[in-house]
Enzyme design. Structure first.
Site, PDB file in Angstrom:
ATOM      1  N   GLU A   1       0.814  -1.223   0.000  1.00  0.00           N
ATOM      2  CA  GLU A   1       0.000   0.000   0.000  1.00  0.00           C
ATOM      3  C   GLU A   1       0.848   1.274   0.000  1.00  0.00           C
ATOM      4  OE1 GLU A   1      -3.235  -0.089  -0.476  1.00  0.00           O
ATOM      5  OE2 GLU A   1      -3.216  -2.280  -0.447  1.00  0.00           O
TER       6      GLU A   1
ATOM      7  N   LYS B   1       1.970  -8.546 -13.897  1.00  0.00           N
ATOM      8  CA  LYS B   1       1.656  -8.616 -12.468  1.00  0.00           C
ATOM      9  C   LYS B   1       1.546 -10.105 -12.184  1.00  0.00           C
ATOM     10  CE  LYS B   1       0.071  -7.096  -8.411  1.00  0.00           C
ATOM     11  NZ  LYS B   1       0.839  -6.275  -7.468  1.00  0.00           N
TER      12      LYS B   1
ATOM     13  N   ASP C   1      -5.344  -4.023  -9.547  1.00  0.00           N
ATOM     14  CA  ASP C   1      -3.981  -3.607  -9.898  1.00  0.00           C
ATOM     15  C   ASP C   1      -3.667  -3.958 -11.347  1.00  0.00           C
ATOM     16  OD1 ASP C   1      -3.677  -2.707  -7.336  1.00  0.00           O
ATOM     17  OD2 ASP C   1      -2.330  -4.306  -6.684  1.00  0.00           O
TER      18      ASP C   1
ATOM     19  N   GLY D   1       6.073  -6.526  -8.515  1.00  0.00           N
ATOM     20  CA  GLY D   1       6.044  -7.543  -7.481  1.00  0.00           C
ATOM     21  C   GLY D   1       4.775  -7.447  -6.653  1.00  0.00           C
ATOM     22  N   VAL D   2       4.740  -8.191  -5.572  1.00  0.00           N
ATOM     23  CA  VAL D   2       3.574  -8.174  -4.686  1.00  0.00           C
ATOM     24  C   VAL D   2       4.058  -7.831  -3.287  1.00  0.00           C
ATOM     25  CG1 VAL D   2       3.741 -10.685  -4.382  1.00  0.00           C
ATOM     26  CG2 VAL D   2       1.612  -9.504  -3.801  1.00  0.00           C
TER      27      VAL D   2
END
Length: 239
Positions: free
Chosen positions: A15, A40, A57, A119-120
């Site tokens: 976030e 993604k 996203d 990335g995540v």
């Protein structure tokens, strides 16, 4: 023919605007005359529309890219619940396999001049019992752009993440200061400190400083990024 460029985008936390900055980069690459695509690879949190599962996203990245990739190539692992990917994957019976992602990335490179891989979460988010997002960046062999969410604590988070990137043998191609807290005290001083430390310890340039935006506007944010400097940094990292 010039070999395609690619970059792995990570962040100091979740976030903090990785998708926003990735989308801004895609707009910037397009303005630079490049065919820009986005991956993604792992997305946690999906919604259904017209019988198709989607991710917000990934939708933002699709809207910013000027090369459209098939959803199964852009996001090979779409998890339904918005939580830590290794936990959700285990619950949904999915194995997050790095080889699959590497193969998707290889195919994406044949379709674009530059591929932005988002990335995540942060740099070390578990994907399975033994591998995390840092392992993914290593498997892809990509230079990294670090998105720093400018808020209280960002100096330590930025320096720790930069060190972790270097410890994995990866190049920190640059970083972006994203002002997520408009009320933060001493924001300028925080950014200056990070800039000086990352330049001295990692030779990583500040690619851009993005003002707080409500609502977020990636196309406008693209003008706040030095895309020419980023392209040169990516080309240097590839040599």
């Amino acid at each position: 023919m010039t070999a395609p460029l690619s970059v792995f985008v990570t962040g100091t936390d979740t976030e903090i605007g990785k998708t926003f900055v990735s989308a801004a980069m895609l707009h910037g690459f397009a303005r630079h005359g490049l065919r820009a695509a986005a991956l993604k690879p792992v997305a946690a949190g999906a919604y259904e529309r017209d019988g198709v599962w989607r991710n917000e996203d990934a939708d933002q990245l699709d809207a910013a890219a000027n090369v459209a990739l098939p959803p199964e190539l852009r996001t090979p692992f779409l998890l339904k619940a918005p939580a830590a990917p290794h936990i959700v994957a285990a619950q949904e019976g999915v194995t997050l396999d790095l080889d699959t992602i590497v193969a998707c990335h290889r195919e994406a490179l044949t379709r674009a001049d530059v591929v932005v891989v988002e990335g995540v979460g942060g740099f070390r988010v578990p994907l399975n019992d033994t591998q995390d997002t840092a392992d993914l960046a290593v498997a892809l062999g990509l230079p990294v752009v670090l998105v720093v969410g400018v808020r209280l604590g960002c100096i330590s988070h930025a320096l720790l993440t930069a060190d972790a990137i270097r410890q994995r043998g990866l190049t920190l191609a640059g970083w972006v200061a994203n002002h997520v807290d408009p009320a933060m005290s001493f924001a300028d001083e925080n950014v200056a400190t990070i800039r000086d430390w990352l330049a001295r310890e990692h030779r990583a340039p500040l690619i851009g400083r993005i003002a707080h935006m409500t609502p977020a506007a990636p196309e406008s944010a693209a003008a706040m990024l030095d895309i020419a400097a980023l392209v040169e940094s990516l080309r240097t990292a590839r040599r």
